[in-house]
Design a protein around this motif. Structure first.
Motif, short mmCIF file in Angstrom:
data_model
loop_
_atom_site.label_atom_id
_atom_site.label_comp_id
_atom_site.label_asym_id
_atom_site.label_seq_id
_atom_site.Cartn_x
_atom_site.Cartn_y
_atom_site.Cartn_z
N VAL A 1 42.46 31.24 41.12
CA VAL A 1 43.59 30.46 40.62
C VAL A 1 43.15 29.85 39.29
O VAL A 1 42.12 29.20 39.21
N VAL A 2 43.94 30.11 38.25
CA VAL A 2 43.64 29.56 36.93
C VAL A 2 44.80 28.64 36.54
O VAL A 2 45.95 29.09 36.51
N LYS B 1 39.76 24.67 31.06
CA LYS B 1 40.50 25.42 32.07
C LYS B 1 40.00 25.05 33.46
O LYS B 1 38.81 24.93 33.68
N GLU B 2 40.95 24.90 34.38
CA GLU B 2 40.60 24.63 35.77
C GLU B 2 40.74 25.92 36.57
O GLU B 2 41.81 26.52 36.59
N LYS C 1 41.85 33.29 28.48
CA LYS C 1 42.42 33.15 27.14
C LYS C 1 43.88 32.70 27.16
O LYS C 1 44.34 32.11 26.19
N ALA C 2 44.57 32.97 28.26
CA ALA C 2 46.02 32.65 28.33
C ALA C 2 46.27 31.16 28.35
O ALA C 2 45.48 30.37 28.71
N GLU D 1 37.45 42.30 32.11
CA GLU D 1 38.53 42.26 31.12
C GLU D 1 39.68 41.39 31.64
O GLU D 1 40.33 40.68 30.87
N ALA D 2 39.94 41.49 32.93
CA ALA D 2 41.02 40.69 33.53
C ALA D 2 40.68 39.20 33.47
O ALA D 2 41.52 38.37 33.12
N ILE D 3 39.44 38.87 33.78
CA ILE D 3 39.00 37.47 33.74
C ILE D 3 39.16 36.94 32.32
O ILE D 3 39.68 35.83 32.12
#
Length: 78
Positions: free
Chosen positions: A55-56, A2-3, A77-78, A70-72
Motif C-alpha cells: 500500500v502506497v 511516502k508512506e 514516483k507517483a 520497475e513497478a515499485i
C-alpha cells in the motif's frame, strides 16, 4: 515522504518486499517510511487475499508475490 505499508504475516516474501521498496526508494532518492502490517483484520480491511500486499499513500498497488522493481519505482514516483 511516502508512506508504504507491507501487508502480510511476516513471511520471507513480505520481508523481501519491504527490502525491495527500501532499496528502490534509496536508489531514487525518495524518502519512505515502511510499516509492516501483520494483523489479519487490518490486512482484510484493504481487501486483499494474497500476500504480500503493498500500500502506497493509502492505495493498494500490489497483492500476491514479489513485485517487479520497475513497478515499485512507478509507485514511488507517483
Amino acid at each position: 515522504m511516502k508512506e508504504v505499508k507491507i501487508l502480510g504475516p511476516g513471511c520471507k516474501r513480505c520481508d523481501a518486499a519491504a527490502e525491495m521498496v527500501k532499496a528502490e526508494a534509496a536508489k531514487l532518492g525518495i524518502e519512505v517510511t515502511v510499516e509492516k502490517v501483520t494483523d489479519y483484520a487490518a490486512i482484510a480491511g484493504y481487501g486483499i487475499a494474497s500476500t504480500p500486499g503493498i500500500v502506497v499513500e493509502g492505495k493498494v498497488v500490489h497483492a500476491g508475490g514479489l513485485p517487479r522493481q520497475e513497478a515499485i519505482a512507478g509507485w514511488l514516483k507517483a
